[in-house]
Design an enzyme around this catalytic site. Structure first.
Site, PDB file in Angstrom:
ATOM      1  CG  ASP A  92     -47.653  -2.752 -62.824  1.00  0.00           C
ATOM      2  OD1 ASP A  92     -48.580  -3.150 -62.892  1.00  0.00           O
ATOM      3  OD2 ASP A  92     -46.950  -1.934 -61.993  1.00  0.00           O
ATOM      4  CD  GLU A  93     -51.107  -4.806 -58.376  1.00  0.00           C
ATOM      5  OE1 GLU A  93     -51.285  -3.538 -59.076  1.00  0.00           O
ATOM      6  OE2 GLU A  93     -51.718  -4.864 -57.329  1.00  0.00           O
TER       7      GLU A  93
END
Length: 870
Positions: free
Chosen positions: A369-370
């Site tokens: 998610d990053e």
DNA sequence: ATCCTCCCCTAC
DNA sequence: TAAGGTAGGGGAGGAT
């Protein structure tokens, strides 16, 4: 009792070793019982000998004591003809089927008998009532620990940390692979351009001063990822305090041996340090309170961890990693939602492919998610301002994933990251060069990436809690306090300086498999079995990235002497001592047997009590890629097979003959003229099965290749596309089929390979991952067909075919397809019995030996098949 | 100086 | 009940 075992020269002596060990242990038991004869209290269990299978209450140790004190016998191994009863509280179905014919009794039989002072009828305590068709377990299903064969896969299927870790690797690889494709068209940039044209005046976002020459780094981070992804399918919970966790908020059961207070104090003590000096320092500088995640938890609160919580939950003080029990006290209305791993994968994949396909390949994947991206090219080609790009991109990501994200923009890695923190939730922030100084002053030291619990605490003892305060310290002070590198990066980072480059090129440096949950073993057999599984896992992961490791590191967690017998968290590791030990090989490998051998040596040397183990990790370092020089991977593999690495470590007995692990030697003579050439057309090997029977073409090819070296056993390298039975190809999954086709094509011109046939009656299964994977996917029926043809038409069995069949059966068993394996072995037995040939009978025993070894490893039981030809 | 082993720390 | 993995960076201290 010592667990030192003699060197067994690999695994071929396993069966004999087991027998010897059984006798030894039983002898020890008798001796012990005699020694302790003054403790014998009764003869209640006279004539009874038990084997404890799996996790029981009372524990196996306890049961052993009871047996010793009351005239019974305790077996460390199941001995089908001697053990009178198997004691178990639960058995997985596979194991159940195998042990069905034995008396499997619940442990209460022992404890109740002891209580009543007489032997009770075991029939009232049977674990299941044997109805031929459906054995039914008369006991609530309990959670599995690592002594159960299915534990590892179930654990991995449910571990959020494992998921996070593997997803990070997955997306790093995705970036790598996508970058190789050399794409030139980025449709997102055009959409952005159009949007700017239509909205710039209205937005009034454009600012000439933003167009400078600095690098522009953007950091994108999904907001509370697991919650957002989870709420896609539960929109009614939006806006409420929500947390993702395994627990359902129930109270934890009180378990025997648990003492939360004692355990928590041990953690606090370790964290605080034990000396008074520290305490004084802390008071002098008014240290911020340091809490462990166990704060505020009492005996029955849920010990499940909150993986992720919504911003509404964070508002009332709930944090990621907090225990559910405590979080519920802070917010009784907290909504607990379960994990949805598939959804996380889906959202993450959408995020990555959107950016990579539509905007840029200059992406560094951090996690699912990053990610960071270098905006230079995008901004150049679209003439967008950083903020415009951020707004537009965030909007698209939200549309595509239905999950909000935040982005930070800055001139370096660190600033982009810090900007995101400021942007959250659901926002963007451009940390412009002009405001960096002011911005940094007030940044909490704990928000600087790399500063965690320990470093943060150490800094706070120096009276420092913000970057502004930190920047007052000299580089020299920082370096003498924290070391050269750490000191330097603290010095730079607190000023907003960061010269790290975005790393697009992912090159793994280590591969490991760790399990520190559910580790509860009764004996060395169970721990060995599990370690073996971990080694297999490591092998698989190395093969995935086509690398070998040169150093093996074993990490163990062992219950601390002061820690309660049972951990506060159910099946957790509790308060432990950690041990790390590594061993270097002379040659890199991915072979799980070699890895296991090394690990086992270390374990034995450390003399670890298996019942005190709470965590095991196996790591491979010094990775080398399996360099493809010349003809290709298979060729490389074959040259690797010539000499497997010797273990080079003081722990390792020099007498160990590691070469015995590999009994199928392969060499590639330059112009070897085989004397058995004339046999080639009669000789049948597994590879011939791949040929259509009446294929003139293939006959021609065989003839024409007579000038090369032709030997009784062909390796995969020798097969040509035209020789492959199309129906065999059809039986393969598409990706595998493609791989096979490619590999065969690329080896059309390769010289034949000579596989030396060993005279040794002992056969070891060692195949390449490449070739064993191929066999793995052959359908059961196809394999039966092959075996029939093989035995019926072949004069004598060849080693390579024995190996192939063994490997196939072992794969079936480790895939829990024990019944299929059983059927095939029965068939093989019948065929060979008809044949009535000594060499074939030997072949059957060789194959059976491999099968029983893996059965023992996985189920601690042998498969019940014919062992003699009457 | 540089490497190795055995840790510990950090991040997601 | 509960699923406390995994990779990378780096420091201390000893070996080369």
């Amino acid at each position: 009792m010592k667990r030192n075992r003699k060197n067994t020269n690999g695994f071929e002596k396993w069966g004999g070793y087991m027998e010897a060990k059984k006798t030894k242990l039983e002898q020890q038991f008798t001796e012990k019982a005699t020694d302790d004869s003054n403790h014998v209290k009764s003869q209640i269990f006279k004539g009874i000998s038990i084997f404890v299978n799996g996790y029981t209450l009372p524990s196996a140790n306890e049961l052993k004591r009871i047996m010793m004190e009351n005239g019974g016998v305790y077996h460390h191994y199941h001995r089908p003809n001697i053990t009178t009863h198997i004691i178990a509280s639960n058995l997985p179905t596979a194991k159940l089927k195998l042990l069905k014919q034995f008396k499997i009794v619940k442990p209460e039989w022992i404890s109740d008998s002891l209580k009543d002072g007489k032997l009770l009828n075991y029939e009232n305590y049977l674990l299941f009532i044997d109805k031929p068709n459906q054995p039914k377990i008369d006991f609530p299903v309990r959670a599995k620990n690592a002594s159960e064969p299915t534990f590892l896969s179930e654990f991995y299927n449910n571990s959020r940390l494992h998921l996070i870790s593997t997803m990070a690797t997955t997306f790093k690889r995705l970036v790598n692979d996508t970058r190789k494709q050399n794409q030139t068209d980025y449709p997102g940039r055009q959409r952005l351009k159009n949007w700017i044209e239509q909205n710039r005046v209205k937005n009034m976002l454009f600012n000439d001063s933003e167009l400078d020459n600095d690098k522009i780094i953007m950091h994108i981070d999904m907001d509370c990822f697991f919650v957002s992804a989870g709420l896609v399918e539960r929109p009614e919970l939006r806006g409420l305090p929500v947390a993702v966790t395994h627990a359902k908020g129930n109270l934890s059961k009180q378990r025997e041996g648990v003492d939360r207070g004692t355990e928590f104090n041990l953690y606090v003590k370790r964290w605080r340090g034990d000396d008074d000096e520290n305490d004084e320092e802390e008071e002098a500088h008014e240290i911020r309170p340091r809490s462990t995640k166990r704060d505020g938890i009492n005996e029955t609160d849920s010990m499940a961890e909150i993986a992720c919580c919504s911003y509404e939950a964070r508002k009332v003080g709930i944090k990621n990693g907090m225990l559910v029990g405590r979080a519920l006290k802070m917010c009784p209305t907290l909504k607990l939602i379960p994990y949805n791993f598939e959804q996380y994968k889906k959202v993450a994949h959408t995020l990555y492919t959107h950016i990579l396909n539509d905007y840029t390949l200059d992406v560094e994947a951090v996690s699912c998610d990053e990610l960071y991206l270098d905006c230079s090219h995008i901004l150049e080609t679209t003439k967008a301002s950083p903020i415009e790009l951020a707004m537009f991109l965030r909007n698209e990501i939200k549309e595509k994933t239905q999950c909000p994200c935040s982005t930070g923009i800055g001139s370096n890695y660190l600033l982009a990251r810090l900007a995101t923190k400021k942007a959250k939730p659901d926002g963007q922030f451009y940390l412009e060069p002009g405001i960096v100084m002011d911005f940094m002053k007030n940044i909490d030291i704990l928000d600087v990436p790399g500063v965690g619990r320990t470093l943060g605490h150490k800094l706070s003892t120096l009276g420092i809690s913000t970057c502004g305060e930190l920047s007052a310290l000299s580089l020299q002070t920082l370096q003498s306090e924290f070391g050269n590198k750490t000191g330097l990066s603290l010095y730079k980072h607190c000023r907003g300086e960061d010269d790290r480059k975005l790393n697009y090129d992912y090159k793994p440096k280590s591969v490991s498999a760790d399990v520190n949950y559910g580790i509860r073993f009764q004996n060395k057999e169970e721990s060995d079995n599990f370690v073996r599984q971990l080694c297999n896992e490591v092998e698989k992961r190395l093969d995935d990235i086509e690398m070998n490791g040169k150093t093996v590191t074993l990490k163990l967690m062992i219950r601390n002497a002061e820690a309660p017998k049972e951990s506060a968290k159910f099946l957790g590791h509790g308060f432990c001592d950690n041990i790390t030990k590594s061993s270097s090989l002379t040659k890199s490998t991915s072979n799980s047997r070699i890895i296991f051998q090394v690990v086992n040596k270390i374990m034995n040397q450390l003399d670890i009590d298996p019942t005190e183990l709470r965590g095991i990790g196996i790591q491979m370092n010094k990775l080398e890629s399996r360099i493809v020089t010349g003809p290709g991977r298979i060729e490389n593999f074959i040259s690797n097979m010539k000499s497997e690495p010797k273990i080079n470590h003081t722990l390792v007995n020099e007498n160990t003959d590691n070469d015995k692990i590999i009994l199928t030697k392969v060499s590639k003579p330059k112009s070897h003229q085989s004397s058995s050439t004339e046999n080639i057309n009669k000789s049948k090997s597994v590879m011939d099965f791949f040929k259509p029977k009446e294929d003139l073409n293939s006959k021609n090819q065989l003839k024409s290749s007579n000038s090369k070296s032709i030997v009784p056993c062909q390796s995969l390298v020798n097969i040509k596309m035209s020789q492959v039975d199309p129906s065999f190809l059809d039986a393969l999954p598409a990706d595998l089929r493609l791989k096979l086709e490619n590999e065969l094509k690329s080896h059309e011109n390769l010289n034949s390979t000579f596989i030396e046939n060993q005279n040794s009656p002992i056969m070891e299964v060692t195949m390449t991952e490449e070739s064993s994977k191929l066999y793995q996917h052959v359908q059961i029926d196809k394999m039966k067909e092959f075996i029939e043809e093989w035995v019926v038409t072949e004069n004598e069995p060849k080693m390579c075919d024995n190996i192939m069949v063994s490997k196939y059966l072992c794969n079936l068993i480790s895939d829990a397809k024990t019944e299929d394996a059983y059927e095939i072995i029965r068939k093989l037995y019948r065929l060979i019995k008809n044949k009535d040939d000594l060499a074939w009978k030997q072949s059957y025993f060789d194959i059976l030996k491999n099968v029983q070894e893996i059965m023992m490893n996985l189920y601690n039981a042998k498969m019940k098949v014919e062992t003699t030809f009457k």
